[in-house]
Design a protein around this motif. Structure first.
Motif: not given
Length: 596
Positions: A204-209, A262-271
Motif C-alpha cells: 500500500m502506497r500512501i500519499t497526501g497525509n 503477480d501482485t499489485i500495489d494499491v495507491i491511497v491518495e488522501l487530503q
C-alpha cells in the motif's frame, strides 16, 4: 419572428427562423409515425433547439449546432436500436455538413431536419468471450432482443467486472466487432476480453497525509497483503480510512502495472480535514424550555486520527422556580485499536437533572470499544461507573453504580437530519451492581425508526418511531432518577407538558420504571425547501418494568412547518393534547432537524 414547425413522416422538423440574432418563439414537434419516447429523445438531443432558446445566439452559432446535431441524432437512434437511420439537416435548403466555415450566412431563414430512422434492429449474435465464472451479463444482451447500443458497453463492462471480482485486476477489452446486417435488420456483436493474470494485493502506497502518521493510516486500513485482489477489498480500505473523520477525501486505486510476482500495489491518495471544529445548536419549547448546546473537537489530537471532544448542553425550563439543567462532557476516541474496525473510547460527564420533585447531580465515567461490522451496523461494549447525589422532596440518596453496557446501532437512513428512506434501530442493555442506596438491576432501552417516501419525487414521507425503556430488578428509590422515565414534551409526546406523565407515589409525581412511546409523522414537501408535517405521539409510563407493570398513558397531535437549510430543516411545531389527564393547553416547539 418566424414559427417553428415539425412533422414526422420519417421525423421531419422544420425550424423557421427570422434572424439577425437567432431567435425562435417555440419548437413544435408532432409524432405521427415515430413513438413518442424516441421523438422526445431526438428533440432533447438537438443543439439547434438550445441555440434557438438563447437570445444572444448568432447564425454562426446555429450552423455550428446544426453540424454537431448529425452525430447527436445518430447516437440517439443507436441507443434505441436503429442502425439504418438517415439524417438530413438543411440550413436554408443547403446541407449543413457541406457548408464551409467561411460561407456562414449573415442570417438564416429556416433550418429543416429530416430523420428517417429505418427499421429497428435486434441482436443476431451477442457474444462475450471469455467470461469469468458467475458473470452476469445484461439480461437483454441476447439474440432476438432490441439491439440498443448501450447494452454493448454494459456487456463489456460486466465481463471486465466479472474478471476483477475473481482477482484479475487488469482485465481489459481487446477487441469488439459490431456488424449491422441490414437485410435481416440484425446487429451481430463479438466482444473479446483479455482477463490478464490473477493478482493478489502487494503493498500500500500512501500519499497526501501531512499530520496523520503513515503507520496509523496503515492500522486504519488493515491492508490485506497477499489476499486475492477484489474491488470489495479496495472499497473496504476506503471505508475504513474515511470513517475516522480525519480526511476530507480518500481515493483508493490499484496501481497501473502489476508487479512481476503477480501482485499489485494499491495507491491511497488522501487530503486531511481541518483538525478542529466548533458547533452550536438550540431548541425552544413552550413546556420543554430553552436548550442550547455546543461542542468543540480536535480530530487528530496525537497524529493518529484520535478525536478529543468537549460538549456542553444547558436547559432552562420557562416556569418560575425551575432549576438549570446541564451536561458538560469530554470524550476521547482512538480508531483502529487491535483491529481496523475497533475503536477505543473513554468519556467523563458531569450533569444535573431536575424537575419539581428532585434534583440530581451525576458524575459518569464510560470506557470501552466500538466495533463496526459494516457501514450500517456497529456494536459497542465496555464499563460504566457513576456516582449520583439525588435530592428528593423530601429526602436525599447517594448511589454508586458499576455496570457493563452493551449495545448496537443499525442505521440505513439516507439523510441523518431529514430521513426520507431507511431504518434506524439502536438498543442498549446495561446490567449493573449498586452500592450505598443503589440496588442491582438491568436497564434497557430501544429506539426504532422507519421511513418510507411516496408520490412523485418522493414528496410525501411517512415515518414511524417506537421507543421502549425499562429497569428490571431495581425499583424507584433504589436507582437514580435519571435511570427512570417520564413522558411528555418534544422527545416523547408533543402536545403534553414536559415530563408531565409519571407515577404517583406518596402524593407526588415520580418517574416510572418503564416507558413505551409511539410517534407517527406524515411529511409533505411543497418545494425543495418548504414542507409541512402532521403528527401523533403516544406515551406510556409504568410502575414496574414496561412488560409487567401497570401505568398511565397520554397522547398528543399537531402540525408543523419545515424549512430546509444546508445543516438540516428548521422545525416549527404546534401540538395539543389528545388523550390522558396531563394536558395543559397548546404547546409550541422550535428547533433544528426533524423531531426524529
Amino acid at each position: 419572428m418566424g414559427r417553428v414547425r415539425a412533422r414526422i413522416g420519417a421525423l421531419l422538423v422544420v425550424t423557421g427562423v427570422a434572424i439577425t440574432g437567432v431567435q425562435a418563439q417555440e419548437l413544435q414537434i408532432s409524432t405521427s409515425f415515430i413513438d413518442e419516447d424516441l421523438s422526445n429523445a431526438l428533440r432533447a438531443a438537438s443543439l439547434v433547439r438550445v441555440v434557438l432558446e438563447e437570445e444572444s445566439s448568432t447564425s454562426q452559432d446555429l450552423v455550428a449546432a446544426a453540424k454537431a446535431d448529425y452525430k447527436r441524432y445518430l447516437s440517439v437512434l443507436y441507443r434505441n436500436g436503429y442502425y439504418s437511420g438517415v439524417v438530413s439537416i438543411l440550413v436554408d435548403g443547403r446541407e449543413a455538413a457541406e457548408l464551409s466555415p467561411f460561407e456562414i450566412p449573415e442570417s438564416v431563414g429556416t433550418v429543416q431536419v429530416e430523420i428517417e430512422p429505418g427499421k429497428p434492429f435486434t441482436f443476431g449474435r451477442a457474444v462475450v468471450d471469455p467470461t469469468a465464472p458467475g458473470t452476469e451479463l445484461p439480461e437483454d444482451f441476447r439474440s432476438g432482443v432490441l439491439a440498443r447500443s448501450g447494452l454493448i458497453k454494459q456487456a463489456a463492462d460486466a465481463s471486465i467486472q466479472g474478471w476483477r471480482d475473481v482477482g484479475h485486476a487488469k482485465a481489459k477489452l481487446t477487441g469488439q466487432s459490431v456488424t449491422a446486417a441490414h437485410r435481416e435488420n440484425a446487429l451481430n456483436v463479438d466482444i473479446d476480453i483479455d482477463p490478464g493474470p490473477r493478482l493478489t494485493f502487494g503493498e500500500m502506497r500512501i500519499t497526501g497525509n501531512e499530520d496523520v502518521r503513515t503507520e496509523r493510516i496503515r492500522a486504519m486500513a488493515g491492508f490485506p497483503t497477499g489476499a486475492l485482489f477484489t474491488d470489495d477489498g479496495l472499497e473496504t480500505i476506503q471505508r475504513r480510512i474515511s470513517r475516522t473523520g480525519a480526511f476530507r477525501f480518500v481515493v483508493v486505486e490499484e496501481a497501473e502495472t502489476p508487479n512481476p510476482d503477480d501482485t499489485i500495489d494499491v495507491i491511497v491518495e488522501l487530503q486531511e480535514e481541518k483538525p478542529r471544529r466548533l458547533g452550536f445548536g438550540a431548541e425552544i419549547g413552550s413546556s420543554d424550555g430553552i436548550s442550547v448546546s455546543g461542542f468543540w473537537f480536535h480530530r487528530n489530537l496525537l497524529g493518529g486520527g484520535e478525536r478529543l471532544r468537549f460538549d456542553a448542553d444547558l436547559t432552562q425550563q420557562l416556569e418560575d422556580g425551575k432549576e438549570l439543567e446541564y451536561t458538560f462532557g469530554v470524550s476521547f476516541l482512538r480508531p483502529a485499536v487491535f483491529a481496523p474496525e475497533a475503536d477505543f473510547r473513554a468519556s467523563l460527564d458531569i450533569s444535573r437533572e431536575a424537575n419539581s420533585t428532585f434534583r440530581e447531580d451525576i458524575l459518569t465515567f464510560d470506557t470501552g470499544f466500538n466495533y463496526r461490522l459494516s457501514d450500517e451496523l456497529f456494536l459497542y461494549g465496555g464499563i460504566r461507573l457513576s456516582a449520583t447525589k439525588t435530592d428528593l422532596k423530601p429526602g436525599k440518596r447517594r448511589f454508586r453504580i458499576f455496570g457493563t453496557p452493551v449495545g448496537a446501532t443499525y442505521d440505513t437512513r439516507d439523510i441523518v437530519t431529514d430521513a426520507r428512506a431507511g431504518t434506524f434501530i439502536s438498543g442498549e442493555v446495561f446490567p449493573f451492581v449498586g452500592e450505598r442506596d443503589a440496588d442491582d438491576g438491568v436497564r434497557s432501552t430501544l429506539d426504532a425508526r422507519y421511513y418510507k417516501s411516496f408520490i412523485e419525487d418522493d414528496a410525501l414521507t411517512l415515518s414511524v418511531r417506537g421507543q421502549l425503556g425499562s429497569v428490571f430488578g431495581a425499583t424507584s428509590g433504589s436507582v437514580p432518577e435519571s435511570y427512570l422515565f417520564f413522558s411528555g414534551g418534544g422527545g416523547t409526546v408533543r402536545g403534553q407538558p414536559f415530563e408531565s406523565l409519571g407515577v404517583e407515589r406518596n402524593g407526588s409525581l415520580s418517574s416510572g420504571e418503564g416507558f413505551a412511546g409511539l410517534s407517527l409523522e406524515a411529511r409533505y414537501r411543497f418545494t425543495d425547501a418548504i414542507g409541512a408535517v402532521g403528527f401523533f405521539d403516544y406515551g406510556l409510563i409504568t410502575d414496574g418494568d414496561v412488560f409487567t407493570g401497570s401505568g398511565d398513558s397520554h397522547s398528543g397531535a399537531g402540525i408543523g412547518l419545515r424549512y430546509d437549510t444546508p445543516v438540516g430543516p428548521i422545525r416549527v411545531d404546534i401540538a395539543a393534547p389528545v388523550g390522558g389527564d396531563t394536558d395543559d393547553g397548546v404547546q409550541f416547539y422550535f428547533g433544528l432537524g426533524q423531531a426524529f
